[in-house]
Write a protein that holds these residues in place. Sequence first.
Motif, PDB file in Angstrom:
ATOM      1  N   THR A   1       0.617  -1.195  -0.353  1.00 13.38           N
ATOM      2  CA  THR A   1       0.014  -0.324   0.163  1.00 13.38           C
ATOM      3  C   THR A   1       0.043   1.338  -0.265  1.00 13.38           C
ATOM      4  O   THR A   1       0.506   2.427  -0.156  1.00 13.38           O
ATOM      5  CB  THR A   1      -1.140  -0.089   1.528  1.00 13.38           C
ATOM      6  OG1 THR A   1      -0.447  -0.047   2.573  1.00 13.38           O
ATOM      7  CG2 THR A   1      -1.839  -0.793   0.975  1.00 13.38           C
ATOM      8  N   VAL A   2       1.624   1.335   0.259  1.00 12.81           N
ATOM      9  CA  VAL A   2       3.137   2.404  -0.137  1.00 12.81           C
ATOM     10  C   VAL A   2       4.911   2.032   0.394  1.00 12.81           C
ATOM     11  O   VAL A   2       4.596   0.563   0.570  1.00 12.81           O
ATOM     12  CB  VAL A   2       2.948   3.174   1.583  1.00 12.81           C
ATOM     13  CG1 VAL A   2       3.308   2.083   3.213  1.00 12.81           C
ATOM     14  CG2 VAL A   2       3.691   4.566   1.782  1.00 12.81           C
ATOM     15  N   THR A   3       5.315   2.692  -0.402  1.00 14.10           N
ATOM     16  CA  THR A   3       7.048   2.070  -0.646  1.00 14.10           C
ATOM     17  C   THR A   3       7.312   2.416   0.310  1.00 14.10           C
ATOM     18  O   THR A   3       6.799   4.123   0.809  1.00 14.10           O
ATOM     19  CB  THR A   3       6.670   2.316  -1.995  1.00 14.10           C
ATOM     20  OG1 THR A   3       7.313   4.049  -1.667  1.00 14.10           O
ATOM     21  CG2 THR A   3       6.501   2.062  -3.298  1.00 14.10           C
ATOM     22  N   SER A   4       8.251   2.112   0.656  1.00 14.09           N
ATOM     23  CA  SER A   4       8.829   2.430   1.705  1.00 14.09           C
ATOM     24  C   SER A   4       9.384   4.220   1.975  1.00 14.09           C
ATOM     25  O   SER A   4       9.080   4.425   2.652  1.00 14.09           O
ATOM     26  CB  SER A   4      10.793   1.289   2.305  1.00 14.09           C
ATOM     27  OG  SER A   4      11.292   1.492   0.938  1.00 14.09           O
ATOM     28  N   ALA A   5      10.517   3.778   0.259  1.00 17.87           N
ATOM     29  CA  ALA A   5      10.490   5.411   0.627  1.00 17.87           C
ATOM     30  C   ALA A   5       9.917   6.672   0.300  1.00 17.87           C
ATOM     31  O   ALA A   5      10.566   7.617  -0.063  1.00 17.87           O
ATOM     32  CB  ALA A   5      11.658   5.280  -0.768  1.00 17.87           C
TER      33      ALA A   5
ATOM     34  N   GLU B   1      12.674   5.546  -6.739  1.00 18.55           N
ATOM     35  CA  GLU B   1      12.040   5.859  -5.604  1.00 18.55           C
ATOM     36  C   GLU B   1      11.626   6.914  -6.337  1.00 18.55           C
ATOM     37  O   GLU B   1      10.061   7.836  -5.534  1.00 18.55           O
ATOM     38  CB  GLU B   1      13.194   5.502  -4.860  1.00 18.55           C
ATOM     39  CG  GLU B   1      12.836   3.973  -4.240  1.00 18.55           C
ATOM     40  CD  GLU B   1      12.264   2.645  -4.258  1.00 18.55           C
ATOM     41  OE1 GLU B   1      11.036   3.497  -3.568  1.00 18.55           O
ATOM     42  OE2 GLU B   1      12.192   2.448  -4.322  1.00 18.55           O
ATOM     43  N   ALA B   2      12.341   7.365  -6.532  1.00 21.94           N
ATOM     44  CA  ALA B   2      12.003   9.431  -6.698  1.00 21.94           C
ATOM     45  C   ALA B   2      10.992   9.774  -8.118  1.00 21.94           C
ATOM     46  O   ALA B   2       9.760   9.872  -7.273  1.00 21.94           O
ATOM     47  CB  ALA B   2      13.430  10.021  -7.289  1.00 21.94           C
ATOM     48  N   ALA B   3      11.052   8.746  -8.676  1.00 18.89           N
ATOM     49  CA  ALA B   3      10.353   9.233  -9.428  1.00 18.89           C
ATOM     50  C   ALA B   3       8.618   8.073  -9.002  1.00 18.89           C
ATOM     51  O   ALA B   3       7.283   8.922  -9.516  1.00 18.89           O
ATOM     52  CB  ALA B   3       9.661   7.732 -10.907  1.00 18.89           C
ATOM     53  N   VAL B   4       9.108   6.414  -8.467  1.00 16.35           N
ATOM     54  CA  VAL B   4       7.918   6.572  -8.009  1.00 16.35           C
ATOM     55  C   VAL B   4       6.648   7.171  -6.917  1.00 16.35           C
ATOM     56  O   VAL B   4       5.012   7.640  -7.114  1.00 16.35           O
ATOM     57  CB  VAL B   4       7.967   5.186  -6.966  1.00 16.35           C
ATOM     58  CG1 VAL B   4       6.475   4.288  -6.627  1.00 16.35           C
ATOM     59  CG2 VAL B   4       8.632   3.688  -8.039  1.00 16.35           C
ATOM     60  N   ALA B   5       7.468   7.975  -5.997  1.00 20.89           N
ATOM     61  CA  ALA B   5       6.736   9.489  -5.147  1.00 20.89           C
ATOM     62  C   ALA B   5       6.719  10.475  -5.724  1.00 20.89           C
ATOM     63  O   ALA B   5       5.802  10.700  -5.147  1.00 20.89           O
ATOM     64  CB  ALA B   5       8.035  10.289  -4.895  1.00 20.89           C
ATOM     65  N   ALA B   6       7.196  10.905  -7.148  1.00 20.83           N
ATOM     66  CA  ALA B   6       6.337  11.530  -7.918  1.00 20.83           C
ATOM     67  C   ALA B   6       5.119  11.396  -7.700  1.00 20.83           C
ATOM     68  O   ALA B   6       4.024  12.009  -8.376  1.00 20.83           O
ATOM     69  CB  ALA B   6       7.074  12.013  -8.623  1.00 20.83           C
ATOM     70  N   MET B   7       4.569  10.173  -8.766  1.00 20.99           N
ATOM     71  CA  MET B   7       4.091   9.472  -9.319  1.00 20.99           C
ATOM     72  C   MET B   7       2.624   8.980  -8.064  1.00 20.99           C
ATOM     73  O   MET B   7       1.670   9.341  -7.994  1.00 20.99           O
ATOM     74  CB  MET B   7       3.739   8.032 -10.114  1.00 20.99           C
ATOM     75  CG  MET B   7       5.127   8.143 -11.630  1.00 20.99           C
ATOM     76  SD  MET B   7       4.015   9.531 -12.102  1.00 20.99           S
ATOM     77  CE  MET B   7       5.261  11.260 -12.928  1.00 20.99           C
ATOM     78  N   VAL B   8       3.286   8.756  -6.509  1.00 22.78           N
ATOM     79  CA  VAL B   8       2.306   8.875  -5.649  1.00 22.78           C
ATOM     80  C   VAL B   8       2.163  10.182  -5.571  1.00 22.78           C
ATOM     81  O   VAL B   8       0.795  10.354  -5.002  1.00 22.78           O
ATOM     82  CB  VAL B   8       2.898   8.403  -4.887  1.00 22.78           C
ATOM     83  CG1 VAL B   8       2.380   7.944  -3.562  1.00 22.78           C
ATOM     84  CG2 VAL B   8       3.425   6.670  -5.200  1.00 22.78           C
TER      85      VAL B   8
ATOM     86  N   ALA C   1      16.224  15.275  -7.438  1.00 25.78           N
ATOM     87  CA  ALA C   1      16.892  16.687  -6.616  1.00 25.78           C
ATOM     88  C   ALA C   1      16.679  16.133  -4.824  1.00 25.78           C
ATOM     89  O   ALA C   1      17.876  16.023  -4.693  1.00 25.78           O
ATOM     90  CB  ALA C   1      15.818  17.851  -6.305  1.00 25.78           C
ATOM     91  N   VAL C   2      16.386  15.091  -4.597  1.00 25.14           N
ATOM     92  CA  VAL C   2      16.089  14.297  -3.301  1.00 25.14           C
ATOM     93  C   VAL C   2      16.324  13.234  -2.385  1.00 25.14           C
ATOM     94  O   VAL C   2      16.783  13.022  -1.843  1.00 25.14           O
ATOM     95  CB  VAL C   2      15.005  15.026  -2.200  1.00 25.14           C
ATOM     96  CG1 VAL C   2      14.769  16.457  -2.121  1.00 25.14           C
ATOM     97  CG2 VAL C   2      14.043  14.604  -2.725  1.00 25.14           C
ATOM     98  N   GLU C   3      16.776  12.432  -4.135  1.00 28.87           N
ATOM     99  CA  GLU C   3      16.910  11.036  -3.714  1.00 28.87           C
ATOM    100  C   GLU C   3      17.312  10.406  -5.025  1.00 28.87           C
ATOM    101  O   GLU C   3      17.115  10.423  -5.803  1.00 28.87           O
ATOM    102  CB  GLU C   3      15.210  10.564  -3.686  1.00 28.87           C
ATOM    103  CG  GLU C   3      15.321   8.932  -3.420  1.00 28.87           C
ATOM    104  CD  GLU C   3      16.166   8.615  -2.893  1.00 28.87           C
ATOM    105  OE1 GLU C   3      15.501   8.620  -1.719  1.00 28.87           O
ATOM    106  OE2 GLU C   3      16.602   7.475  -3.154  1.00 28.87           O
ATOM    107  N   GLU C   4      18.562   9.555  -4.747  1.00 28.59           N
ATOM    108  CA  GLU C   4      19.798   9.027  -5.471  1.00 28.59           C
ATOM    109  C   GLU C   4      18.646   8.582  -6.171  1.00 28.59           C
ATOM    110  O   GLU C   4      19.402   8.319  -7.980  1.00 28.59           O
ATOM    111  CB  GLU C   4      20.489   8.750  -5.009  1.00 28.59           C
ATOM    112  CG  GLU C   4      22.265   9.388  -5.487  1.00 28.59           C
ATOM    113  CD  GLU C   4      22.962   9.414  -5.081  1.00 28.59           C
ATOM    114  OE1 GLU C   4      24.224   8.795  -5.086  1.00 28.59           O
ATOM    115  OE2 GLU C   4      23.185   9.857  -3.264  1.00 28.59           O
TER     116      GLU C   4
END
Lengths: 267, 267, 267
Positions: B4-8, B217-224, B210-213
Amino acid sequence: MSSTVTSATPSIVAAVRAQSPLVQYLTNFVSMDVAANVLNAVGASPAMVHDPHESGEFARLASAVGVNIGTPSPPWVEGMIEAARAAHEVGTPWVLDPVAVGATSYRRRIVAQLLEHRPTVVRGNASEILAIATSQAGGRGVDSDASSSDAVEAARELARDLQAVVVVTGVEDVVTDGARTAIVHGGHPWMPMVTALGCSATALVAACCAVEEDAVEAAVAAMVMLSVAGERAGARAAGPGSFRVALLDELAALDDVRVASARVDRS
Amino acid sequence: MSSTVTSATPSIVAAVRAQSPLVQYLTNFVSMDVAANVLNAVGASPAMVHDPHESGEFARLASAVGVNIGTPSPPWVEGMIEAARAAHEVGTPWVLDPVAVGATSYRRRIVAQLLEHRPTVVRGNASEILAIATSQAGGRGVDSDASSSDAVEAARELARDLQAVVVVTGVEDVVTDGARTAIVHGGHPWMPMVTALGCSATALVAACCAVEEDAVEAAVAAMVMLSVAGERAGARAAGPGSFRVALLDELAALDDVRVASARVDRS
Amino acid sequence: MSSTVTSATPSIVAAVRAQSPLVQYLTNFVSMDVAANVLNAVGASPAMVHDPHESGEFARLASAVGVNIGTPSPPWVEGMIEAARAAHEVGTPWVLDPVAVGATSYRRRIVAQLLEHRPTVVRGNASEILAIATSQAGGRGVDSDASSSDAVEAARELARDLQAVVVVTGVEDVVTDGARTAIVHGGHPWMPMVTALGCSATALVAACCAVEEDAVEAAVAAMVMLSVAGERAGARAAGPGSFRVALLDELAALDDVRVASARVDRS
């Protein structure tokens, strides 16, 4: 002859939503966002493709083209001419929006060049249409000093001269091909306080021309869309900011019943 | 494996708000306004710096760079190449948005040039990703004819070829580096009716990079972010106009609990 | 000396609505839409005319001119210089917005060129005003790292140097001609989260300068407009998206009573 609804309007509104025509719109920087959203709201597919490296190529793919000179510069004008030429060559309808044509000599030259490529429709406010009709300077920008009813006779003559449909937007919207004339009532006093709704009207005319060969009927349908959505948006908005938001909601919610509330006089 | 949620994701959302990364975005005229507001809403600091006289210099200061070819012209393309080159040289993440790459030969050439500077992420709709993957013409503009699930396998291969993360947005959003793949569910049917949300997704990917190498994970966070804010906005909007307004409000209100409602499948 | 309302503000707000001054604004791509809508909302008539083929000619017709370097490129800078030169020659007030002047050497050169044409008002955030005052690099974009109170003394000196009014916007807005200084309180914490409100402040200063010769009073009136409308909008918005919409509604609804609620300190 007055009617509460034109015969063709509901089917044009439905056809835009069903066919989702690809509308290439070369427009000014102020109107890009709202015009694209207006096209999306009625079910059309906007494409802002302006550079001469691709505007002609793209115009051959598009279902209709709009050309708006609101913030002109030489490369944009070159791209506009390429798109207009391509549209005319392949028989794709294209709509000219001569923003503030009376304000500077540069704009008068641009419009003269574009008219050589035979627009299907010219859409402007009364000052702009009068400026083209009289080829005289006038008007001070995108706001209209003259009323649209003043411009009716000039619009009829211009339509005959250009062999194009001319649309004059204002408190009432006039659509004419020189022989037939329709007056669309409605809208809302906040509409002139929202920037780029004139530019968006041009985009809607292009979208309707993509699905309807009779450009008078296409332009009437576009004006009805804005008038009906504008009236409904005005009823639930608190000012020009919320009016613009509500207008997009209402354009997306247009249907046969709502469109049938439009008042159109024909002669 | 579904979660239901990714760790990062929650920590990336928090880091964007805490660090307020400077995101340089060279984007099209249609999306300037909404993309800047989307970046502001999540706490990033947008900077639209495009001209070759300064785009490379600025890219060396920025925390991430986005390059979107939506309304290309030669000076803009030159500025994009300068920014992409500078970002690649100094190791700053940069994200490519190949708008309507299949539509004209001009766009195909631009994308080929930009890919030489090794984007960290490429984000497009299914038609755009397929057009790059197959190097064949296809698609008719910013709207996608293909579905994002059709493009999953092509995206995986393209990611391996480019050694980049590829994001395919649509009803579901696909994020892949060729080995790992995540599918983000959510959003709202009005999202495609609002112009430039794809461009805004690209901006959010840049902000998260910019905040996650780890660019997956960065792209997943943006889509979420977009999916969760989009679902919440859809629940309180009356159409695409009010949806866009609510989306900005919801992006600004994202927090750990809200982000945790996202559905992400990983494989 | 503190007062709840300045003597000139209500009459300036009324004069803008009554005279509908034509405000030419050469501004960046991000702010075109919102700045035009802000001008419309207060009753002014916006005209975005930027190209050197017409910007000087148009500046001779305009009631005021704004020049904003947010997304500069050579043809735009040329157009800005033509407009500034024409405005200065015919005695039309013009306002400079030196967006992110500290960020790149290109912007520093542009501002130096524009200052030769003697702006009536310079409006920026604290970082931008300090960057001009010290002619040193600083600031990282349109967001301000320095506070406006830090910049008060620098603004006074800069105003004397330039023989112009300097406006520093931030949590408090500072207006000074080097001798007189006014501090305008109010606004809302969401204002910096909405893109281009600084650019819109510049547009409002230009509109007020068109109807009021005393540029200190004109700039105070413009800041009061935004502060009062911003406070009222904040009270009924749910986030930065709905705040921006409400701000336009509130600007359009400004009247004597509402303007009288502003808090202005003068010294």
